[in-house]
Write a protein that holds these residues in place. Sequence first.
Motif, mmCIF file in Angstrom:
data_model
loop_
_atom_site.group_PDB
_atom_site.id
_atom_site.type_symbol
_atom_site.label_atom_id
_atom_site.label_comp_id
_atom_site.label_asym_id
_atom_site.label_seq_id
_atom_site.Cartn_x
_atom_site.Cartn_y
_atom_site.Cartn_z
ATOM 1 N N ALA B 174 0.813 -1.225 0.000
ATOM 2 C CA ALA B 174 0.000 0.000 0.000
ATOM 3 C C ALA B 174 0.851 1.282 0.000
ATOM 4 N N PRO B 175 1.812 1.428 0.919
ATOM 5 C CA PRO B 175 2.607 2.658 0.884
ATOM 6 C C PRO B 175 3.433 2.792 -0.396
ATOM 7 N N LEU B 176 3.847 1.651 -0.951
ATOM 8 C CA LEU B 176 4.619 1.716 -2.195
ATOM 9 C C LEU B 176 3.746 2.174 -3.368
ATOM 10 N N VAL B 177 2.450 1.810 -3.316
ATOM 11 C CA VAL B 177 1.521 2.283 -4.354
ATOM 12 C C VAL B 177 1.312 3.800 -4.210
ATOM 13 N N LEU B 178 1.165 4.264 -2.961
ATOM 14 C CA LEU B 178 1.032 5.713 -2.742
ATOM 15 C C LEU B 178 2.291 6.438 -3.245
ATOM 16 N N PHE B 179 3.455 5.843 -2.982
ATOM 17 C CA PHE B 179 4.714 6.396 -3.495
ATOM 18 C C PHE B 179 4.660 6.497 -5.019
ATOM 19 N N THR B 180 4.204 5.420 -5.666
ATOM 20 C CA THR B 180 4.167 5.391 -7.137
ATOM 21 C C THR B 180 3.228 6.466 -7.684
ATOM 22 N N ILE B 181 2.083 6.658 -7.018
ATOM 23 C CA ILE B 181 1.124 7.663 -7.485
ATOM 24 C C ILE B 181 1.780 9.052 -7.471
ATOM 25 N N ILE B 182 2.406 9.413 -6.346
ATOM 26 C CA ILE B 182 3.033 10.753 -6.264
ATOM 27 C C ILE B 182 4.219 10.847 -7.236
ATOM 28 N N PHE B 183 4.956 9.744 -7.371
ATOM 29 C CA PHE B 183 6.127 9.739 -8.255
ATOM 30 C C PHE B 183 5.725 10.000 -9.715
ATOM 31 N N VAL B 184 4.639 9.359 -10.160
ATOM 32 C CA VAL B 184 4.186 9.539 -11.551
ATOM 33 C C VAL B 184 3.485 10.894 -11.713
ATOM 34 N N TRP B 185 2.882 11.393 -10.639
ATOM 35 C CA TRP B 185 2.165 12.677 -10.665
ATOM 36 C C TRP B 185 3.124 13.866 -10.770
#
Lengths: 54, 302
Positions: B174-185
């Motif tokens: 879950a936290p890694l997915v949140l990381f990915t969202i901000i990273f791609v954003w």
Amino acid sequence: MIHVPPPQGHVPSEAELSARRARNRAIGFVLAALVVLFYLTTMAKLGLKLPGLS
Amino acid sequence: MTDIGLQTRSRLSLAAPADYWALLKPRVMSLVIFTALVGMILAPHRIHPILDAVALLAIALGAGASGALNQWWDADIDAVMSRTRNRPIPGGRVTRDEAFAFGTGLSVFSVLLLGLAANWFAAGLLAFTILFYVVVYSMILKRRTVENIVIGGAAGALPPVVGWTAATGSLDVAPLVLFTIIFVWTPPHFWALALLKSDDYARAGVPMLPVVMGPDVTRRRILAYSLALAPTGLLPWFLGFAGPIYGATAAVGGIVFVALAAMVFVRREGPAARLACGRLFGFSILWLATLFAVIAAERLFA
């Protein structure tokens, strides 16, 4: 005999004094906040109940 | 010899507490607090309400320390750019040495505080985040490569991971997915701003994408990243740690994001082009804030 005037230090302006007073107040506030912070952290880490809180 | 007294003369600092507050980049700090809090809320178990709050404060202070050290390093750039020339260091109210001491001291304090209040894994991750932002992004990437914010965006994406680890002491999907969202954003968000401020970046010698490769390439990249971001935003729902309200919000938000990016791609001249960039930039902030707020609300009210 040569007259050597005594060295004069910097005479702070009103703006400098005002800024220093504001910084001192902020440092005082931060120090007080740190006392509260460390107190609360210690109580929570030790699993102790805080006065006034159930 | 009569000037010895003169050598000891020094002016008192005119820095007000508000200048030190500005060194912390409070607007960036508020986003960090918010995303880290969402990471904590999503975590399956919590430490203690007070320790949660102290951990969040530590993460916020770490982010502020990064901001102060970034301004220490980038004072020359900030002095040239209209957006930043009134910051405390270029404005002459705080010296670079004072900013360095403030940022370094606050970095050490924030890491120790997080370690003592939560756990040392989270503290190590916070230290890594600060070092990554200051050394990797500010000192190495920012002035050397057009990919500065693509790679450097990792620093801004880490706070929810730090929040999660502060609560649990471990990592998960879950936290890694949140990381990915901000990273791609991050790239489309900053490139929309860079298109509006490309003259500023060019004057300061910062190799942002529009400056080095031109606005057309930037528009194409914004669209490409937006197309990747829309499905990335759906991942929490797809992986099962967000509910249907989040899924619907992410789906609609993703479509609007891509539509606004397409407007930026199509409208390339005049006020219409600037308006399209401004709209995408503004919406990108709303998009991230809304998705994180919804995923947190779903968890809190489940």
